[in-house]
Design a protein around this motif. Structure first.
Motif, PDB file in Angstrom:
ATOM      1  N   GLN A   8      28.103  17.894 -13.509  1.00  0.00           N
ATOM      2  CA  GLN A   8      27.086  18.718 -14.159  1.00  0.00           C
ATOM      3  C   GLN A   8      27.672  19.737 -15.132  1.00  0.00           C
ATOM      4  O   GLN A   8      28.497  20.560 -14.756  1.00  0.00           O
ATOM      5  CB  GLN A   8      26.259  19.456 -13.114  1.00  0.00           C
ATOM      6  CG  GLN A   8      25.360  18.564 -12.285  1.00  0.00           C
ATOM      7  CD  GLN A   8      24.330  19.358 -11.513  1.00  0.00           C
ATOM      8  OE1 GLN A   8      24.443  20.571 -11.379  1.00  0.00           O
ATOM      9  NE2 GLN A   8      23.310  18.680 -11.012  1.00  0.00           N
ATOM     10  N   PHE A   9      27.185  19.668 -16.379  1.00  0.00           N
ATOM     11  CA  PHE A   9      27.474  20.677 -17.398  1.00  0.00           C
ATOM     12  C   PHE A   9      26.223  21.542 -17.525  1.00  0.00           C
ATOM     13  O   PHE A   9      25.131  21.021 -17.772  1.00  0.00           O
ATOM     14  CB  PHE A   9      27.794  20.028 -18.737  1.00  0.00           C
ATOM     15  CG  PHE A   9      29.176  19.438 -18.818  1.00  0.00           C
ATOM     16  CD1 PHE A   9      30.148  19.998 -19.640  1.00  0.00           C
ATOM     17  CD2 PHE A   9      29.520  18.319 -18.054  1.00  0.00           C
ATOM     18  CE1 PHE A   9      31.421  19.465 -19.717  1.00  0.00           C
ATOM     19  CE2 PHE A   9      30.790  17.780 -18.130  1.00  0.00           C
ATOM     20  CZ  PHE A   9      31.751  18.356 -18.954  1.00  0.00           C
ATOM     21  N   PHE A  21      29.232  13.800 -25.832  1.00  0.00           N
ATOM     22  CA  PHE A  21      28.599  13.357 -24.588  1.00  0.00           C
ATOM     23  C   PHE A  21      27.991  11.961 -24.763  1.00  0.00           C
ATOM     24  O   PHE A  21      28.132  11.088 -23.903  1.00  0.00           O
ATOM     25  CB  PHE A  21      27.495  14.334 -24.165  1.00  0.00           C
ATOM     26  CG  PHE A  21      27.990  15.612 -23.547  1.00  0.00           C
ATOM     27  CD1 PHE A  21      29.014  15.610 -22.609  1.00  0.00           C
ATOM     28  CD2 PHE A  21      27.405  16.832 -23.888  1.00  0.00           C
ATOM     29  CE1 PHE A  21      29.457  16.791 -22.022  1.00  0.00           C
ATOM     30  CE2 PHE A  21      27.843  18.018 -23.302  1.00  0.00           C
ATOM     31  CZ  PHE A  21      28.872  18.006 -22.377  1.00  0.00           C
ATOM     32  N   GLY A  22      27.301  11.764 -25.899  1.00  0.00           N
ATOM     33  CA  GLY A  22      26.652  10.480 -26.155  1.00  0.00           C
ATOM     34  C   GLY A  22      27.640   9.333 -26.227  1.00  0.00           C
ATOM     35  O   GLY A  22      27.392   8.245 -25.684  1.00  0.00           O
ATOM     36  N   GLU A  23      28.766   9.559 -26.894  1.00  0.00           N
ATOM     37  CA  GLU A  23      29.777   8.507 -27.000  1.00  0.00           C
ATOM     38  C   GLU A  23      30.404   8.197 -25.646  1.00  0.00           C
ATOM     39  O   GLU A  23      30.654   7.027 -25.315  1.00  0.00           O
ATOM     40  CB  GLU A  23      30.861   8.929 -28.002  1.00  0.00           C
ATOM     41  CG  GLU A  23      30.364   8.947 -29.446  1.00  0.00           C
ATOM     42  CD  GLU A  23      31.450   9.350 -30.432  1.00  0.00           C
ATOM     43  OE1 GLU A  23      32.591   9.599 -29.982  1.00  0.00           O
ATOM     44  OE2 GLU A  23      31.155   9.423 -31.644  1.00  0.00           O
ATOM     45  N   LEU A  24      30.635   9.221 -24.850  1.00  0.00           N
ATOM     46  CA  LEU A  24      31.219   9.003 -23.515  1.00  0.00           C
ATOM     47  C   LEU A  24      30.258   8.227 -22.620  1.00  0.00           C
ATOM     48  O   LEU A  24      30.684   7.393 -21.808  1.00  0.00           O
ATOM     49  CB  LEU A  24      31.573  10.341 -22.873  1.00  0.00           C
ATOM     50  CG  LEU A  24      32.801  11.042 -23.464  1.00  0.00           C
ATOM     51  CD1 LEU A  24      32.901  12.474 -22.955  1.00  0.00           C
ATOM     52  CD2 LEU A  24      34.075  10.275 -23.116  1.00  0.00           C
ATOM     53  N   ILE A  25      28.962   8.480 -22.758  1.00  0.00           N
ATOM     54  CA  ILE A  25      27.962   7.737 -21.982  1.00  0.00           C
ATOM     55  C   ILE A  25      27.980   6.256 -22.345  1.00  0.00           C
ATOM     56  O   ILE A  25      27.891   5.375 -21.485  1.00  0.00           O
ATOM     57  CB  ILE A  25      26.556   8.335 -22.216  1.00  0.00           C
ATOM     58  CG1 ILE A  25      26.396   9.625 -21.425  1.00  0.00           C
ATOM     59  CG2 ILE A  25      25.460   7.345 -21.825  1.00  0.00           C
ATOM     60  CD1 ILE A  25      25.105  10.349 -21.703  1.00  0.00           C
ATOM     61  N   SER A  26      28.109   5.978 -23.645  1.00  0.00           N
ATOM     62  CA  SER A  26      28.111   4.583 -24.098  1.00  0.00           C
ATOM     63  C   SER A  26      29.430   3.871 -23.811  1.00  0.00           C
ATOM     64  O   SER A  26      29.473   2.647 -23.700  1.00  0.00           O
ATOM     65  CB  SER A  26      27.800   4.519 -25.602  1.00  0.00           C
ATOM     66  OG  SER A  26      28.823   5.158 -26.355  1.00  0.00           O
ATOM     67  N   PHE A  69      27.062  11.923 -15.130  1.00  0.00           N
ATOM     68  CA  PHE A  69      26.883  13.055 -16.039  1.00  0.00           C
ATOM     69  C   PHE A  69      25.463  13.611 -16.005  1.00  0.00           C
ATOM     70  O   PHE A  69      24.477  12.884 -16.022  1.00  0.00           O
ATOM     71  CB  PHE A  69      27.221  12.621 -17.472  1.00  0.00           C
ATOM     72  CG  PHE A  69      26.863  13.646 -18.524  1.00  0.00           C
ATOM     73  CD1 PHE A  69      27.524  14.865 -18.582  1.00  0.00           C
ATOM     74  CD2 PHE A  69      25.849  13.402 -19.442  1.00  0.00           C
ATOM     75  CE1 PHE A  69      27.197  15.821 -19.541  1.00  0.00           C
ATOM     76  CE2 PHE A  69      25.509  14.331 -20.403  1.00  0.00           C
ATOM     77  CZ  PHE A  69      26.186  15.545 -20.449  1.00  0.00           C
ATOM     78  N   GLU A  70      25.360  14.953 -15.963  1.00  0.00           N
ATOM     79  CA  GLU A  70      24.089  15.658 -16.074  1.00  0.00           C
ATOM     80  C   GLU A  70      24.275  16.868 -16.991  1.00  0.00           C
ATOM     81  O   GLU A  70      25.292  17.550 -16.926  1.00  0.00           O
ATOM     82  CB  GLU A  70      23.606  16.147 -14.703  1.00  0.00           C
ATOM     83  CG  GLU A  70      23.255  15.039 -13.735  1.00  0.00           C
ATOM     84  CD  GLU A  70      22.807  15.579 -12.394  1.00  0.00           C
ATOM     85  OE1 GLU A  70      22.114  16.622 -12.380  1.00  0.00           O
ATOM     86  OE2 GLU A  70      23.165  14.984 -11.362  1.00  0.00           O
ATOM     87  N   SER A  77      17.917  10.915 -20.707  1.00  0.00           N
ATOM     88  CA  SER A  77      17.858  10.584 -19.280  1.00  0.00           C
ATOM     89  C   SER A  77      18.843  11.401 -18.448  1.00  0.00           C
ATOM     90  O   SER A  77      18.758  11.415 -17.220  1.00  0.00           O
ATOM     91  CB  SER A  77      18.121   9.085 -19.073  1.00  0.00           C
ATOM     92  OG  SER A  77      19.420   8.740 -19.538  1.00  0.00           O
ATOM     93  N   ASN A  78      19.785  12.071 -19.104  1.00  0.00           N
ATOM     94  CA  ASN A  78      20.765  12.898 -18.394  1.00  0.00           C
ATOM     95  C   ASN A  78      20.444  14.382 -18.485  1.00  0.00           C
ATOM     96  O   ASN A  78      21.197  15.224 -17.995  1.00  0.00           O
ATOM     97  CB  ASN A  78      22.173  12.678 -18.981  1.00  0.00           C
ATOM     98  CG  ASN A  78      22.589  11.228 -18.980  1.00  0.00           C
ATOM     99  OD1 ASN A  78      22.255  10.487 -19.903  1.00  0.00           O
ATOM    100  ND2 ASN A  78      23.307  10.812 -17.939  1.00  0.00           N
ATOM    101  N   LEU A  79      19.317  14.696 -19.099  1.00  0.00           N
ATOM    102  CA  LEU A  79      18.991  16.076 -19.449  1.00  0.00           C
ATOM    103  C   LEU A  79      18.007  16.687 -18.458  1.00  0.00           C
ATOM    104  O   LEU A  79      16.986  16.092 -18.114  1.00  0.00           O
ATOM    105  CB  LEU A  79      18.389  16.094 -20.860  1.00  0.00           C
ATOM    106  CG  LEU A  79      18.013  17.432 -21.484  1.00  0.00           C
ATOM    107  CD1 LEU A  79      19.222  18.349 -21.591  1.00  0.00           C
ATOM    108  CD2 LEU A  79      17.399  17.212 -22.867  1.00  0.00           C
ATOM    109  N   ASN A  80      18.335  17.897 -17.993  1.00  0.00           N
ATOM    110  CA  ASN A  80      17.455  18.649 -17.096  1.00  0.00           C
ATOM    111  C   ASN A  80      17.151  20.006 -17.712  1.00  0.00           C
ATOM    112  O   ASN A  80      18.060  20.717 -18.144  1.00  0.00           O
ATOM    113  CB  ASN A  80      18.123  18.868 -15.735  1.00  0.00           C
ATOM    114  CG  ASN A  80      18.512  17.569 -15.064  1.00  0.00           C
ATOM    115  OD1 ASN A  80      17.708  16.655 -14.951  1.00  0.00           O
ATOM    116  ND2 ASN A  80      19.760  17.482 -14.615  1.00  0.00           N
TER     117      ASN A  80
END
Length: 427
Positions: free
Chosen positions: A246-247, A266-271, A280-281, A303-306
């Motif tokens: 969590q960040f 963050f987006g590139e690491l997710i892909s 990741f959150e 989908s990773n965003l709170n």
């Protein structure tokens, strides 16, 4: 004990970092033989409220109040949303501003100088003159923003020749949003003249950052001391970290405070990394501009965003301590190099690693480096950001302890209050 009169706009039940600085000073001043007396508005319009702070006000503290006229209350008739965002300091880029917001900014900048609380100056001076004439005070202290409070100090200094300390939590004419106020040439000149009058008339000036001190040193010969904000306690007991990677960012994210390359990293690491995607959150706690939200979503992070709206100070501390990594973000401009967000010190006390993104020669970099508390990146550092996040992720996956153990006692609120008390006694 020697008495000091502290003139502040923000006081419980106000929320946010603006109220905490002097609430904590007041809490500890008596330990250094200084008796604080507070002067605040009776009917303020606070953009953020946190009722939990009220419990920290000493029961026998003397507090004077005087009604204030708040133009933002009238502005809400036309647009409550725009009024609230402007009063909170959230100003969209000009190409994203509505006509109403542009009009409000023009009126705010050119008709309310130095700010919309200017109508409190005259009645406050009249009221406080009587108190200061009839009672002995070592000094008065004004804290801004709103910088109109410094003009109360200026008038009292001129009429009573009392010792005066001007505390600048933020700069005045160099603050980030100042250039967005659509100032006319004469209005800008007026701001500069008022700022110089305050700097040249105060007996001592306090800033919260090194850059602001350097800026003011070029404008006045008066003594200037840096007293940063701080943290109050590390003794919160044991806390269990959340399960995910969590960040968390705690506090407002303004439109200009939008590190697109961080979201891109963050987006590139997710892909690229399936495990990262699953763990990741991204937690955003506080007000977030729509521009920032759109940027985050455009990088595939929805989908990773709170989201969490404003939470109490105690809840914010809990979130910080339970997070894997904390985000510290500042606007990328020369004017913001001297902004040290108050939350950085509670980040330090949380002992969690910090990933910071901000301008070149940012004062916060010095604090994080000296405290060995994390890494600071520029807005275009995509690959370095990715590398740092991956390093932290490997530590997380392997169950490694990421707590920082550096000595940060100099940033404790009581130690900072001792520095303030010495300054008062030396006047």
């Amino acid at each position: 004990m020697e008495k000091v009169l502290i003139i502040t706009y923000y006081w419980p039940p106000a929320g946010g970092p603006g109220v905490q600085r002097w609430l904590k000073f007041v809490k500890y001043l008596r330990d250094f033989d200084i008796e604080p007396v507070i002067y605040i508005p009776e009917n303020p319009s606070y953009p953020i409220v946190d009722k939990t702070f009220a419990s920290e006000v000493p029961e026998d503290l003397k507090i004077f109040k005087k009604p204030i006229f708040e133009p933002y209350a009238i502005a809400e008739i036309f647009s409550k949303k725009d009024s609230e965002t402007i009063s909170s300091g959230i100003i969209n880029r000009e190409d994203n501003q509505s006509f109403i917001q542009k009009l409000m900014l023009y009126i705010r900048g050119n008709f309310f100088i130095p700010d919309a609380r200017k109508f409190w100056i005259k009645p406050s001076v009249k009221y406080l003159q009587e108190e200061l004439k009839n009672n002995t005070y070592k000094a008065i202290i004004t804290t801004g923003p709103p910088h109109s409070l410094h003009l109360i100090g200026l008038k009292l200094k001129e009429t009573l020749n009392i010792k005066w300390i001007a505390d600048f939590r933020d700069p005045w004419t160099n603050i980030g949003y100042h250039s967005k106020l659509k100032l006319s040439e004469s209005s800008q000149k007026k701001h500069i003249e008022l700022e110089r009058s305050v700097l040249d008339s105060a007996d001592h000036i306090i800033t919260t950052s090194f850059t602001t001190k350097d800026e003011f040193t070029g404008k006045t010969s008066k003594p200037i001391t840096v007293i940063t904000n701080g943290f109050e306690s590390e003794n919160y007991g044991k806390v269990q970290l959340n399960n995910g990677f969590q960040f968390s960012h705690v506090g407002s994210l303004l439109s200009g405070r939008n590190p697109e390359n961080l979201w891109k990293a963050f987006g590139e690491l997710i892909s690229e990394n399936k495990n990262f995607k699953e763990k990741f959150e991204l937690n955003l706690v506080g007000k977030v501009s729509q521009e920032v939200v759109n940027s985050i979503k455009s990088n595939g992070l929805e989908s990773n965003l709170n989201f969490k709206s404003y939470v109490s100070h105690n809840e914010a501390i809990k979130i910080q301590r339970q997070s894997t990594v904390l985000l510290l973000i500042e606007i990328n401009s020369v004017e913001t190099r001297g902004i040290i967000p108050g939350k950085i010190f509670e980040y330090l006390a949380s002992r969690r690693p910090v990933l910071a993104v901000g301008p070149k020669k940012w004062d916060a970099s010095q604090i994080l480096k000296e405290s060995d508390a994390g890494e600071v990146f520029l807005y275009d550092d995509v690959e370095r950001i990715k590398s740092y996040i991956l390093d932290l992720f490997h530590l997380f996956e392997n169950g490694k302890n990421m707590e920082n153990t550096a000595d940060i006692s100099r940033f404790h609120r009581k130690n900072l209050t001792g520095k303030l008390a010495n300054l008062i006694k030396e006047l």
